[in-house]
Design a protein around this motif. Sequence first.
Motif, short mmCIF file in Angstrom:
data_model
loop_
_atom_site.label_atom_id
_atom_site.label_comp_id
_atom_site.label_asym_id
_atom_site.label_seq_id
_atom_site.Cartn_x
_atom_site.Cartn_y
_atom_site.Cartn_z
N SER A 169 0.81 -1.21 0.00
CA SER A 169 0.00 0.00 0.00
C SER A 169 0.85 1.27 0.00
CB SER A 169 -0.89 0.01 1.24
OG SER A 169 -1.58 1.24 1.33
N LEU A 170 0.40 2.24 -0.80
CA LEU A 170 1.04 3.55 -0.83
C LEU A 170 0.21 4.59 -0.09
CD1 LEU A 170 2.33 3.79 -4.54
CD2 LEU A 170 3.71 3.67 -2.46
N ASP A 171 -0.79 4.16 0.65
CA ASP A 171 -1.74 5.08 1.27
C ASP A 171 -1.09 6.12 2.18
OD1 ASP A 171 -4.65 2.88 1.78
OD2 ASP A 171 -3.62 3.60 -0.01
N TYR A 172 0.04 5.80 2.76
CA TYR A 172 0.68 6.71 3.72
C TYR A 172 1.96 7.34 3.19
CZ TYR A 172 -2.67 4.39 6.69
OH TYR A 172 -3.83 3.88 7.21
N TYR A 173 2.17 7.22 1.88
CA TYR A 173 3.41 7.69 1.29
C TYR A 173 3.18 8.84 0.31
CZ TYR A 173 5.64 3.38 2.92
OH TYR A 173 6.12 2.36 3.69
#
Length: 127
Positions: free
Chosen positions: A27-31
Amino acid sequence: QLQLVETGGDLVQPGGSLRLSCTASGSLDYYAVAWFRQAPGKEREGVSCINNDGAMTTYADSVKGRFTISRDNAKNTVYLQMDNLKPEDTANYYCAAVIGGDTVRASWWLAYEYHYWGQGTRVTVSS
């Protein structure tokens, strides 16, 4: 360990277009994710950056108005649409990710800010 893979590089004529993709192993949700490029004999330079939800973007002056960064978090992918390409856009293009990316930092263009990097994809603009 997040892994990034860039695709989409190719040989294109001046004035043409390409779309690069940067796909993550998780996941890239926090990047926040940025695109950098490096031409032979030159330093790596920041091209564009996007925050974690896509609400904030920024561009280097050299590509402003020609390149567009976007992301699809459901696909763990960030894109770089490159239009009106010029020979000086020829370079290896890399994507990079930094956690805590709810904003685009003023220092987004500094390579050492990023925790994860892809291996790069080659873009050649030539007639």
